[in-house]
Design an enzyme around this catalytic site. Sequence first.
Site, PDB file in Angstrom:
ATOM      1  N   GLU A 186       0.858  -1.198   0.000  1.00  7.91           N
ATOM      2  CA  GLU A 186       0.000   0.000   0.000  1.00  7.91           C
ATOM      3  C   GLU A 186       0.893   1.246   0.000  1.00  7.91           C
ATOM      4  O   GLU A 186       1.959   1.249   0.625  1.00  7.91           O
ATOM      5  CB  GLU A 186      -0.836  -0.026   1.295  1.00  7.91           C
ATOM      6  CG  GLU A 186      -1.643   1.224   1.569  1.00  7.91           C
ATOM      7  CD  GLU A 186      -2.253   1.238   2.992  1.00  7.91           C
ATOM      8  OE1 GLU A 186      -1.613   0.752   3.952  1.00  7.91           O
ATOM      9  OE2 GLU A 186      -3.386   1.748   3.121  1.00  7.91           O
ATOM     10  N   ASN A 202      -6.956   6.440  -1.677  1.00  6.02           N
ATOM     11  CA  ASN A 202      -5.875   5.486  -1.416  1.00  6.02           C
ATOM     12  C   ASN A 202      -6.114   4.346  -2.410  1.00  6.02           C
ATOM     13  O   ASN A 202      -7.043   3.563  -2.237  1.00  6.02           O
ATOM     14  CB  ASN A 202      -5.966   5.024   0.047  1.00  6.02           C
ATOM     15  CG  ASN A 202      -4.795   4.159   0.457  1.00  6.02           C
ATOM     16  OD1 ASN A 202      -4.093   3.610  -0.386  1.00  6.02           O
ATOM     17  ND2 ASN A 202      -4.599   4.004   1.756  1.00  6.02           N
ATOM     18  N   LYS A 257      -9.413   2.263  -2.004  1.00  4.26           N
ATOM     19  CA  LYS A 257      -9.634   1.685  -0.663  1.00  4.26           C
ATOM     20  C   LYS A 257     -10.964   2.125  -0.038  1.00  4.26           C
ATOM     21  O   LYS A 257     -11.262   3.330   0.029  1.00  4.26           O
ATOM     22  CB  LYS A 257      -8.464   2.095   0.245  1.00  4.26           C
ATOM     23  CG  LYS A 257      -8.474   1.461   1.631  1.00  4.26           C
ATOM     24  CD  LYS A 257      -7.184   1.851   2.381  1.00  4.26           C
ATOM     25  CE  LYS A 257      -7.058   1.231   3.749  1.00  4.26           C
ATOM     26  NZ  LYS A 257      -5.788   1.602   4.413  1.00  4.26           N
ATOM     27  N   GLU A 310      -5.909   8.522   7.948  1.00  5.55           N
ATOM     28  CA  GLU A 310      -6.483   8.150   6.638  1.00  5.55           C
ATOM     29  C   GLU A 310      -7.869   8.761   6.440  1.00  5.55           C
ATOM     30  O   GLU A 310      -8.243   9.099   5.323  1.00  5.55           O
ATOM     31  CB  GLU A 310      -6.549   6.627   6.505  1.00  5.55           C
ATOM     32  CG  GLU A 310      -5.192   6.006   6.293  1.00  5.55           C
ATOM     33  CD  GLU A 310      -5.296   4.593   5.757  1.00  5.55           C
ATOM     34  OE1 GLU A 310      -5.870   4.392   4.685  1.00  5.55           O
ATOM     35  OE2 GLU A 310      -4.806   3.677   6.441  1.00  5.55           O
ATOM     36  N   CYS A 370      -4.857  -2.936   2.573  1.00  8.51           N
ATOM     37  CA  CYS A 370      -4.580  -2.921   4.007  1.00  8.51           C
ATOM     38  C   CYS A 370      -5.773  -3.242   4.894  1.00  8.51           C
ATOM     39  O   CYS A 370      -6.142  -4.382   5.051  1.00  8.51           O
ATOM     40  CB  CYS A 370      -3.914  -1.608   4.414  1.00  8.51           C
ATOM     41  SG  CYS A 370      -3.136  -1.802   6.037  1.00  8.51           S
ATOM     42  N   ASN A 392       0.315  -1.288   5.265  1.00 11.18           N
ATOM     43  CA  ASN A 392       1.221  -0.597   6.201  1.00 11.18           C
ATOM     44  C   ASN A 392       0.556  -0.751   7.562  1.00 11.18           C
ATOM     45  O   ASN A 392      -0.432  -0.066   7.860  1.00 11.18           O
ATOM     46  CB  ASN A 392       1.285   0.910   5.919  1.00 11.18           C
ATOM     47  CG  ASN A 392       2.130   1.281   4.720  1.00 11.18           C
ATOM     48  OD1 ASN A 392       3.295   1.628   4.847  1.00 11.18           O
ATOM     49  ND2 ASN A 392       1.528   1.233   3.542  1.00 11.18           N
TER      50      ASN A 392
END
Length: 311
Positions: free
Chosen positions: A47, A110, A127, A146, A172, A197
């Site tokens: 990611e 993302n 994402k 995020e 992720c 991550n």
Amino acid sequence: MARIVTVGAAQLGPIARSEGRAEVVERLVALMRQARTHGCDLVVFPELALTTFFPRWFMEDQAEIDTFFERAMPGPETQPLFDAARELGVGFYIGYAELTEQDGRTRHFNTSILVDKQGEIVGKYRKIHLPGHAEHEPYRPFQHLEKRYFETGDMGWPVVRAFGGLMGMCICNDRRWPETYRVMGLQGVEMVMVGYNTPRHNPPSPEHDSLSDFHNHLVMQSAAYQNGTWVIGVAKAGVEEGCELIGGSVIIAPSGEIVAKCVTMGDELAVARCDLDMGISYKNTIFNFAAHREPQHYGMIVERKGAIIEK
Ligand code: CDV
């Protein structure tokens, strides 16, 4: 005849905040060259693989935030990845921060893409499960913003035909949610790629820290088995800007077994020959969805977001 895709789980060690795109892309291309020597068809990167994991810092200046985002893919700094794919005949999955003009406004996602051996983008995913928080939380030793820097993905979980099979992507935190894989499972997915991550320390629940590696494999192995699919999980690992990220990148068979695993916390390639037909016996027997699922009883999954405890 078996349908073999030879896959390299291309784990990355830390990326410093000061490390430029060109330096990172050099590391990625080196892993692609290594993958070629091992006969890989496809490498899977983590990611947000082009920069340090920037959501760990609270920033208010949008211009500064946008320095971590890609406005074009490929762009001038990422073009060497696409050139290497074509030259080596090795495709790749990669995660990056995407800045795009869409519906008359600037949007931030993302994102991950799947690139084939001709260097063409054949799949894209944004994402959906964004963890963390949107405001500065001083109690944390590092932030996880995020929810501040990205919008929720707007593409669902597409499954595309590529590399001779049905390929899906997630990113992720998505890997912890069974819905992620089942949406792809219902499209017959044969290989799910996921970059991550994952800080070893989770400030809201430090009691889970010692189980970080176990939970990482637990969710991906169960999802592989329950959907009869390969799962390739790839970390950005090691101590990055003072924050320890778990490693443990793995290639998981549809049996739920780990068939290859990274053992360092740095740049490392783990390789496996993945027979896409291996999922068939799971999909036709114990997890024959058409025969055994009972969706008339699953309505609450989409009707309710949080648990409601009846009095
Ligand atoms: N990048 C991530 O999505 N990380 C989350 C952490 C914050 C829990 C993860 O699920 O690994």
